[in-house]
Design a protein around this motif. Structure first.
Motif, mmCIF file in Angstrom:
data_model
loop_
_atom_site.group_PDB
_atom_site.id
_atom_site.type_symbol
_atom_site.label_atom_id
_atom_site.label_comp_id
_atom_site.label_asym_id
_atom_site.label_seq_id
_atom_site.Cartn_x
_atom_site.Cartn_y
_atom_site.Cartn_z
ATOM 1 N N ASN A 8 0.829 -1.203 0.000
ATOM 2 C CA ASN A 8 0.000 0.000 0.000
ATOM 3 C C ASN A 8 0.866 1.257 0.000
ATOM 4 O OD1 ASN A 8 -2.275 -1.587 0.036
ATOM 5 N ND2 ASN A 8 -2.708 -1.285 2.202
ATOM 6 N N TYR A 9 1.944 1.255 0.790
ATOM 7 C CA TYR A 9 2.866 2.395 0.816
ATOM 8 C C TYR A 9 3.482 2.627 -0.561
ATOM 9 C CZ TYR A 9 2.943 3.153 5.934
ATOM 10 O OH TYR A 9 2.623 3.471 7.220
ATOM 11 N N ARG A 19 6.318 10.020 2.431
ATOM 12 C CA ARG A 19 6.419 9.201 3.638
ATOM 13 C C ARG A 19 7.002 10.027 4.780
ATOM 14 N NH1 ARG A 19 8.353 3.013 4.023
ATOM 15 N NH2 ARG A 19 7.895 2.778 6.211
ATOM 16 N N LYS A 20 6.348 9.981 5.921
ATOM 17 C CA LYS A 20 6.807 10.634 7.143
ATOM 18 C C LYS A 20 7.190 9.531 8.111
ATOM 19 C CE LYS A 20 5.400 14.558 5.495
ATOM 20 N NZ LYS A 20 6.188 15.725 5.238
ATOM 21 N N SER A 30 7.275 1.723 10.145
ATOM 22 C CA SER A 30 6.813 2.759 11.054
ATOM 23 C C SER A 30 6.618 4.059 10.290
ATOM 24 C CB SER A 30 7.823 2.959 12.187
ATOM 25 O OG SER A 30 9.057 3.380 11.659
ATOM 26 N N GLY A 31 5.789 4.922 10.805
ATOM 27 C CA GLY A 31 5.513 6.196 10.157
ATOM 28 C C GLY A 31 4.180 6.183 9.436
ATOM 29 N N TRP A 32 4.012 7.135 8.510
ATOM 30 C CA TRP A 32 2.753 7.271 7.799
ATOM 31 C C TRP A 32 3.008 7.904 6.443
ATOM 32 C CZ3 TRP A 32 4.403 10.385 11.706
ATOM 33 C CH2 TRP A 32 4.468 11.739 11.470
ATOM 34 N N MET A 33 1.959 7.948 5.633
ATOM 35 C CA MET A 33 1.996 8.568 4.305
ATOM 36 C C MET A 33 1.014 9.723 4.311
ATOM 37 S SD MET A 33 4.062 6.515 2.644
ATOM 38 C CE MET A 33 3.820 6.895 0.929
ATOM 39 N N TYR A 47 -4.207 11.081 4.564
ATOM 40 C CA TYR A 47 -3.309 10.464 5.533
ATOM 41 C C TYR A 47 -3.566 8.963 5.572
ATOM 42 C CZ TYR A 47 -1.792 9.179 10.281
ATOM 43 O OH TYR A 47 -1.213 8.577 11.354
ATOM 44 N N TYR A 48 -2.484 8.179 5.615
ATOM 45 C CA TYR A 48 -2.618 6.729 5.744
ATOM 46 C C TYR A 48 -1.442 6.204 6.552
ATOM 47 C CZ TYR A 48 -2.945 1.783 4.556
ATOM 48 O OH TYR A 48 -3.047 0.424 4.625
ATOM 49 N N ASP A 49 -1.740 5.395 7.567
ATOM 50 C CA ASP A 49 -0.664 4.850 8.410
ATOM 51 C C ASP A 49 -0.663 3.325 8.468
ATOM 52 O OD1 ASP A 49 -2.772 4.245 10.076
ATOM 53 O OD2 ASP A 49 -2.040 5.377 11.779
ATOM 54 N N GLY A 50 -1.345 2.693 7.557
ATOM 55 C CA GLY A 50 -1.417 1.241 7.558
ATOM 56 C C GLY A 50 -2.647 0.725 8.272
ATOM 57 N N ARG A 51 -3.232 1.555 9.078
ATOM 58 C CA ARG A 51 -4.440 1.176 9.808
ATOM 59 C C ARG A 51 -5.586 2.136 9.503
ATOM 60 N NH1 ARG A 51 -5.072 0.569 16.348
ATOM 61 N NH2 ARG A 51 -7.170 -0.263 16.289
#
Length: 93
Positions: A8-9, A19-20, A30-33, A47-51
């Protein structure tokens, strides 16, 4: 077949997300998009962080305040985030 957070990233990177990162021991994802967008007259971000997949707008809580905060206006799935990106994601990042 279920996609992984890493897949997904990669998809979001190809769509202009940035990517942050946060340093988390023993966690390679770790981190987010996030991607900055314009939502009518508001500045915002996807914003997306995998969850969580979110759309947020930038607001100033007080007229005299220079500190901005982000207010969540939408929460959804990764697939819905891709649809939101098609609609609003044409702005600069």
């Amino acid at each position: 077949m279920k996609t992984t957070i890493e897949e997904n990233y990669k998809k979001l990177l190809s769509l202009g997300f940035k990517r942050k990162n946060i340093e988390v021991k023993d966690n390679p994802i770790s981190g987010w998009m996030e991607k900055k967008i314009d939502i009518n007259e508001f500045k915002g971000r996807l914003y997306y962080d995998g969850r969580f997949a979110l759309m947020e707008i930038e607001i100033y809580p007080d007229v005299s305040s220079k500190k901005k905060i982000f207010e969540v206006v939408w929460i959804g799935s990764f697939k819905e985030l891709l649809i939101k990106n098609k609609k609003y994601g044409k702005s600069k990042n």
